[in-house]
Design a protein around this motif. Structure first.
Motif, PDB file in Angstrom:
ATOM      1  N   TYR A   1      -3.820   8.404 -12.095  1.00 38.49           N
ATOM      2  CA  TYR A   1      -2.608   8.256 -13.064  1.00 38.49           C
ATOM      3  C   TYR A   1      -1.336   7.799 -12.379  1.00 38.49           C
ATOM      4  O   TYR A   1      -0.692   7.048 -13.059  1.00 38.49           O
ATOM      5  CB  TYR A   1      -2.728   9.590 -14.048  1.00 38.49           C
ATOM      6  N   ALA A   2      -0.947   8.554 -11.409  1.00 39.13           N
ATOM      7  CA  ALA A   2       0.341   8.113 -10.962  1.00 39.13           C
ATOM      8  C   ALA A   2       0.405   6.636 -10.486  1.00 39.13           C
ATOM      9  O   ALA A   2       1.313   5.817 -10.530  1.00 39.13           O
ATOM     10  CB  ALA A   2       0.527   8.959  -9.583  1.00 39.13           C
ATOM     11  N   THR A   3      -0.765   6.047  -9.813  1.00 41.21           N
ATOM     12  CA  THR A   3      -0.539   4.878  -9.694  1.00 41.21           C
ATOM     13  C   THR A   3      -0.335   3.996 -10.623  1.00 41.21           C
ATOM     14  O   THR A   3       0.149   2.729 -10.589  1.00 41.21           O
ATOM     15  CB  THR A   3      -2.027   4.478  -8.553  1.00 41.21           C
ATOM     16  N   ILE A   4      -1.230   4.142 -11.612  1.00 43.78           N
ATOM     17  CA  ILE A   4      -1.341   3.372 -12.908  1.00 43.78           C
ATOM     18  C   ILE A   4       0.030   3.479 -13.530  1.00 43.78           C
ATOM     19  O   ILE A   4       0.494   2.361 -13.821  1.00 43.78           O
ATOM     20  CB  ILE A   4      -2.586   3.788 -13.837  1.00 43.78           C
ATOM     21  N   LEU A   5       0.727   4.557 -13.505  1.00 37.80           N
ATOM     22  CA  LEU A   5       1.908   4.497 -14.086  1.00 37.80           C
ATOM     23  C   LEU A   5       2.910   3.695 -13.318  1.00 37.80           C
ATOM     24  O   LEU A   5       3.869   2.805 -13.757  1.00 37.80           O
ATOM     25  CB  LEU A   5       2.466   6.195 -14.146  1.00 37.80           C
ATOM     26  N   GLN A   6       2.732   3.777 -11.881  1.00 39.33           N
ATOM     27  CA  GLN A   6       3.585   2.962 -11.035  1.00 39.33           C
ATOM     28  C   GLN A   6       3.344   1.434 -11.586  1.00 39.33           C
ATOM     29  O   GLN A   6       4.480   0.618 -11.773  1.00 39.33           O
ATOM     30  CB  GLN A   6       3.289   3.073  -9.645  1.00 39.33           C
ATOM     31  N   GLU A   7       2.150   1.018 -11.725  1.00 33.92           N
ATOM     32  CA  GLU A   7       1.814  -0.346 -12.084  1.00 33.92           C
ATOM     33  C   GLU A   7       2.450  -0.992 -13.309  1.00 33.92           C
ATOM     34  O   GLU A   7       3.073  -1.931 -13.679  1.00 33.92           O
ATOM     35  CB  GLU A   7       0.489  -0.593 -12.184  1.00 33.92           C
ATOM     36  N   VAL A   8       2.012   0.129 -14.265  1.00 37.62           N
ATOM     37  CA  VAL A   8       2.624  -0.031 -15.690  1.00 37.62           C
ATOM     38  C   VAL A   8       4.058  -0.654 -15.705  1.00 37.62           C
ATOM     39  O   VAL A   8       4.757  -1.362 -16.257  1.00 37.62           O
ATOM     40  CB  VAL A   8       2.191   0.956 -16.576  1.00 37.62           C
ATOM     41  N   ARG A   9       4.774   0.502 -14.985  1.00 38.33           N
ATOM     42  CA  ARG A   9       6.355   0.281 -15.029  1.00 38.33           C
ATOM     43  C   ARG A   9       6.741  -1.206 -14.308  1.00 38.33           C
ATOM     44  O   ARG A   9       7.581  -1.676 -14.817  1.00 38.33           O
ATOM     45  CB  ARG A   9       7.036   1.395 -14.046  1.00 38.33           C
ATOM     46  N   ALA A  10       6.107  -1.394 -13.156  1.00 41.37           N
ATOM     47  CA  ALA A  10       6.243  -2.688 -12.368  1.00 41.37           C
ATOM     48  C   ALA A  10       6.071  -3.911 -13.199  1.00 41.37           C
ATOM     49  O   ALA A  10       6.821  -4.710 -13.370  1.00 41.37           O
ATOM     50  CB  ALA A  10       5.376  -2.541 -11.202  1.00 41.37           C
ATOM     51  N   ARG A  11       4.964  -3.711 -14.245  1.00 42.35           N
ATOM     52  CA  ARG A  11       4.537  -4.851 -14.999  1.00 42.35           C
ATOM     53  C   ARG A  11       5.623  -5.077 -16.154  1.00 42.35           C
ATOM     54  O   ARG A  11       6.005  -6.043 -16.444  1.00 42.35           O
ATOM     55  CB  ARG A  11       3.200  -4.646 -15.567  1.00 42.35           C
ATOM     56  N   ASP A  12       5.964  -3.818 -16.630  1.00 41.43           N
ATOM     57  CA  ASP A  12       7.162  -3.726 -17.837  1.00 41.43           C
ATOM     58  C   ASP A  12       8.199  -4.668 -17.191  1.00 41.43           C
ATOM     59  O   ASP A  12       9.001  -5.426 -17.647  1.00 41.43           O
ATOM     60  CB  ASP A  12       7.423  -2.593 -18.121  1.00 41.43           C
ATOM     61  N   GLU A  13       8.810  -4.248 -15.875  1.00 38.63           N
ATOM     62  CA  GLU A  13       9.919  -4.781 -15.384  1.00 38.63           C
ATOM     63  C   GLU A  13       9.957  -6.092 -15.042  1.00 38.63           C
ATOM     64  O   GLU A  13      10.709  -7.060 -15.520  1.00 38.63           O
ATOM     65  CB  GLU A  13      10.239  -4.216 -14.041  1.00 38.63           C
ATOM     66  N   ARG A  14       8.720  -6.889 -14.742  1.00 34.07           N
ATOM     67  CA  ARG A  14       8.351  -8.121 -14.266  1.00 34.07           C
ATOM     68  C   ARG A  14       8.435  -8.986 -15.549  1.00 34.07           C
ATOM     69  O   ARG A  14       8.958  -9.810 -15.677  1.00 34.07           O
ATOM     70  CB  ARG A  14       7.362  -8.560 -13.588  1.00 34.07           C
TER      71      ARG A  14
END
Ligand SMILES: Nc1ncnc2c1ncn2[C@@H]1O[C@H](COP(=O)(O)OP(=O)(O)O)[C@@H](O)[C@H]1O
Ligand SMILES: Nc1ccn([C@H]2C[C@H](O)[C@@H](COP(=O)(O)OP(=O)(O)O)O2)c(=O)n1
Length: 362
Positions: free
Chosen positions: A303-316
């Motif tokens: 979950y922690a990795t996916i949450l990080q990915e989701v946030r990075a994608r939102d930002e980009r």
């Protein structure tokens, strides 16, 4: 052979053909009902008149009874004449047995499917069992659509908010075509990575986008996590976005209605869309959904990795200069954080139905 048994065998023999016809017919009925703002029953019932008359005529003709006996039993001139007509129809139907049975069975089955709400998205492609709405006939939409306007539902929002889930359900419900525009960017990212190209080279990515063969969109692996990352990277280039604009607009205006989901549908691709919905949910909820989705597919993710990915994608996606992710000023906001799929779908239907452009609307 016993007549009933022969009838049963005939029905079994013709059922595959009738089923294929029935699916396409059910799709057409539902599309017509949605386009005309009428109930499916109001559209389906009149279509059953001929099949039922033919079925009765055929049964009468094949029952082995004698026309004269039937006519004598009626005792009335008009009834006797009607009987002769039905008898005649039954004879024709019996001669054209191989055409009559699939037609009768298909129509009855199709009307039943339509009333049950099945195969709403099935259009004029009776033999297609795969993904629908990704094909390239969008280019013909404007030509065919002369005089008949499309109805566009634009759905935008961040990753894993439930855009695709809602978009597909809406398309099925209203009989509209569906385009997952994320797949276009995913396919470009995949092709570029396979060719070892530099994903930050806007011109090279633009060239890949211009040469994109929409047939590659059917590749199921495009929906994976890696393709999503590649997509988000190539999607920042204006040359990529402009290469895809015409295809998406053509699709959006196809006659019969279309649902598109992505990041810039309501803001850039279809600012004139009849309905715009911005689907969102908290990053935590979205990460939980994506994690569950990947685990269900057998991937080991945390979950922690996916949450990080989701946030990075939102930002980009939100931070880029070209067509950033944002809600159109006139979009309806649909936060699905606290809604299950069914409730989210119903909320989206209420938004579509409330549109002044929709015939069921106020
Ligand atoms: N309202 C919801 N409640 C629970 N799970 C949902 C909901 N909407 C979507 N999902 C699930 O979340 C995942 C991501 O949904 P999807 O429609 O693919 O999102 P998007 O198209 O926005 O990326 C899927 O596994 C889907 O089944
Ligand atoms: N209309 C679109 C659709 C997708 N993109 C980009 C941005 C997204 O991060 C990627 C992948 O989008 P996609 O909708 O397939 O991804 P999710 O299912 O929401 O995770 O593509 C875009 O820029 N514009």
């Amino acid at each position: 052979m016993n007549g009933w048994l022969a009838g049963l065998l005939a029905v079994l023999f013709f059922s595959p053909l009738a089923f294929i016809y029935a699916r396409a017919f059910a799709g057409r009925l539902q599309a017509r009902a949605a386009a005309g703002g009428r109930s499916v029953a109001a559209v389906a019932v009149p279509k059953l008149v001929w099949p039922l008359v033919l079925a009765a005529a055929l049964a009468l003709r094949l029952s082995g009874s004698d026309l004269a006996e039937w006519q004598a039993a009626t005792g009335s001139g008009t009834l006797a004449a009607t009987l002769s007509l039905v008898w005649f129809l039954g004879s024709i139907a019996a001669i054209l047995f191989f055409v009559t049975i699939p037609f009768v069975l298909g129509r009855i089955l199709g009307a039943a499917f339509a009333l049950m709400g099945k195969f709403a998205g099935q259009r004029d492609d009776p033999l297609s069992f795969g993904a629908r709405g990704f094909t390239t006939d969008a280019g013909t939409a404007d030509r065919e659509g002369l005089g008949r306007m499309g109805f566009t539902v634009a759905i935008d929002g961040p990753a894993a908010a439930g855009k695709g889930t809602i978009a597909k359900r809406l398309a099925d419900h209203y009989g509209f075509a569906y385009l997952d525009t994320g797949l276009l960017y995913r396919a470009i990212g995949r092709v570029a990575a396979e060719r070892g190209l530099d994903l930050d080279d806007g011109e090279a990515m633009g060239a890949v986008a211009r040469a994109l063969d929409p047939a590659v969109l059917d590749d199921g692996s495009l929906r994976g996590r890696e393709a999503g990352e590649l997509a988000s990277r190539v999607a920042v280039h204006p040359a990529v976005r402009s290469a895809l604009t015409e295809f998406q607009r053509g699709f959006a205006r196809r006659p019969g209605g279309a649902v598109l989901d992505g990041r810039d549908i309501g803001t850039v691709i279809c600012p004139e869309a009849e309905v715009k919905i911005f689907v969102t949910a908290s990053a935590e909820v979205r990460a939980r959904r994506r994690t569950a989705e990947l685990v269900a597919k057998g991937r080991s993710v945390d979950y922690a990795t996916i949450l990080q990915e989701v946030r990075a994608r939102d930002e980009r996606d939100s931070g880029r200069a070209a067509a950033p992710l944002k809600a159109a000023p006139d979009a309806a906001l649909l936060d699905t954080s606290e809604l299950d799929i069914e409730d989210a779908f119903r909320a989206a239907c209420r938004i579509v139905d409330a549109s002044p452009h929709h015939r069921n609307g106020p």
